[in-house]
Design an enzyme around this catalytic site. Structure first.
Site, PDB file in Angstrom:
ATOM      1  N   ALA A   1       0.838  -1.198   0.000  1.00 17.23           N
ATOM      2  CA  ALA A   1       0.000   0.000   0.000  1.00 17.23           C
ATOM      3  C   ALA A   1       0.873   1.248   0.000  1.00 17.23           C
ATOM      4  O   ALA A   1       2.024   1.223   0.438  1.00 17.23           O
ATOM      5  CB  ALA A   1      -0.918   0.000   1.220  1.00 17.23           C
ATOM      6  N   ASP A   2       0.295   2.323  -0.474  1.00 17.11           N
ATOM      7  CA  ASP A   2       0.942   3.632  -0.407  1.00 17.11           C
ATOM      8  C   ASP A   2      -0.140   4.679  -0.211  1.00 17.11           C
ATOM      9  O   ASP A   2      -1.209   4.586  -0.813  1.00 17.11           O
ATOM     10  CB  ASP A   2       1.739   3.925  -1.676  1.00 17.11           C
ATOM     11  CG  ASP A   2       2.574   5.186  -1.513  1.00 17.11           C
ATOM     12  OD1 ASP A   2       3.539   5.141  -0.717  1.00 17.11           O
ATOM     13  OD2 ASP A   2       2.250   6.200  -2.143  1.00 17.11           O
ATOM     14  N   THR A   3       0.147   5.650   0.629  1.00 14.59           N
ATOM     15  CA  THR A   3      -0.815   6.704   0.937  1.00 14.59           C
ATOM     16  C   THR A   3      -0.226   8.054   0.574  1.00 14.59           C
ATOM     17  O   THR A   3       0.927   8.343   0.910  1.00 14.59           O
ATOM     18  CB  THR A   3      -1.178   6.682   2.440  1.00 14.59           C
ATOM     19  OG1 THR A   3      -1.720   5.388   2.764  1.00 14.59           O
ATOM     20  CG2 THR A   3      -2.202   7.756   2.785  1.00 14.59           C
TER      21      THR A   3
ATOM     22  N   THR B   1      -5.225   6.224  -0.636  1.00 14.56           N
ATOM     23  CA  THR B   1      -4.389   5.047  -0.404  1.00 14.56           C
ATOM     24  C   THR B   1      -4.601   4.082  -1.560  1.00 14.56           C
ATOM     25  O   THR B   1      -5.740   3.738  -1.884  1.00 14.56           O
ATOM     26  CB  THR B   1      -4.721   4.365   0.934  1.00 14.56           C
ATOM     27  OG1 THR B   1      -4.492   5.289   1.996  1.00 14.56           O
ATOM     28  CG2 THR B   1      -3.864   3.126   1.151  1.00 14.56           C
ATOM     29  N   GLY B   2      -3.503   3.691  -2.171  1.00 11.45           N
ATOM     30  CA  GLY B   2      -3.535   2.671  -3.208  1.00 11.45           C
ATOM     31  C   GLY B   2      -3.091   1.356  -2.603  1.00 11.45           C
ATOM     32  O   GLY B   2      -2.164   1.319  -1.795  1.00 11.45           O
TER      33      GLY B   2
END
Length: 189
Positions: free
Chosen positions: A72-74, A108-109
Site C-alpha cells: 500500500a501507499d498513501t 491510499t492505493g
C-alpha cells in the site's frame, strides 16, 4: 478465514500492521526496498497504486504465487499537489499550516497479489481540518514528531482529536490502509 494462506505485508508502517492485527489477519512483514517514484505524466490519483505496485513487485519476487502479498501507499493531496513527509520540524509546521482550516484528500492505493493475479484499487477520504493556531501546530510537531507521515500528521493522534472536525470516507484509509476493503478482498481469495 485466511486459513492456509501466507499473508505478507510489504510495508514498514506500524499503522498498517496495527490495522491488519485489528482485523484478525495473520501476516508477516517484509519491507520493500522499492524506489517510490512515479512518471511525471501520471495522474495524481494513479500515483498511490503505482507505488504500491512497485512495493508489491519488490517483495513478490521473494515468495511463491500461493502467498498473498499486500502493498500500500498513501498520499495527501492539497491544491492538486502531493504533500509528502516533512523533512524537519520547520517543514512539518509549514505543511500543517497549509492544511489548517482547509479540506484535503488522502488517497491510499493497495495492491494484493495472489496466484499470479493482482487486485489493485484505491480509496479516497476527504479530511476537513479546523483552523489551527501556530501554538497548536508547534505543540503537535514537538510532542508527536510526525516526520514519517505524509501530510505531517496521523489522524489517530492528538491532532486528529482536536484539529479535524470531519471526514468524508474511511477513517482507516487516512491511517494508511482501507482495512475493511482489504479484509473483504482477502476473504474472496
Amino acid at each position: 478465514m485466511y486459513a492456509g494462506k501466507r499473508v505478507i505485508l510489504a510495508s514498514q508502517s506500524p499503522r498498517r500492521r496495527q490495522l491488519l492485527e485489528q482485523a484478525g489477519i495473520p501476516f508477516e512483514v517484509m519491507v520493500s526496498d522499492a524506489e517510490e517514484t512515479f512518471p511525471p505524466e501520471m495522474t495524481l490519483a494513479e500515483v498511490p497504486i503505482h507505488i504500491a505496485r512497485l512495493k508489491a513487485n519488490a517483495v513478490s519476487a521473494s515468495f511463491g504465487e500461493e502467498d498473498v502479498v499486500i502493498a500500500a501507499d498513501t498520499i495527501v493531496l492539497l491544491d492538486k499537489k502531493i504533500i509528502g513527509k516533512p523533512v524537519d520540524r520547520t517543514d512539518a509546521i509549514k505543511i500543517l499550516s497549509s492544511l489548517s482550516g482547509r479540506i484535503h484528500e488522502v488517497i491510499t492505493g493497495v495492491v494484493i497479489r495472489f496466484n499470479g493475479s493482482e487486485d489493485a484499487f484505491s480509496q479516497t477520504t476527504e479530511v476537513h481540518f479546523k483552523p489551527l493556531s501556530r501554538e497548536q501546530i508547534e505543540y503537535y510537531v514537538d510532542h508527536y514528531q510526525p516526520f514519517d507521515k505524509a501530510g505531517a500528521y496521523a489522524i489517530q493522534e492528538w491532532i486528529g482529536a482536536v484539529g479535524i472536525d470531519r471526514i468524508n470516507g474511511c477513517f482507516y484509509n487516512v491511517m494508511g490502509l482501507p482495512i475493511s476493503q482489504v479484509a473483504e478482498r482477502l476473504s474472496r481469495l
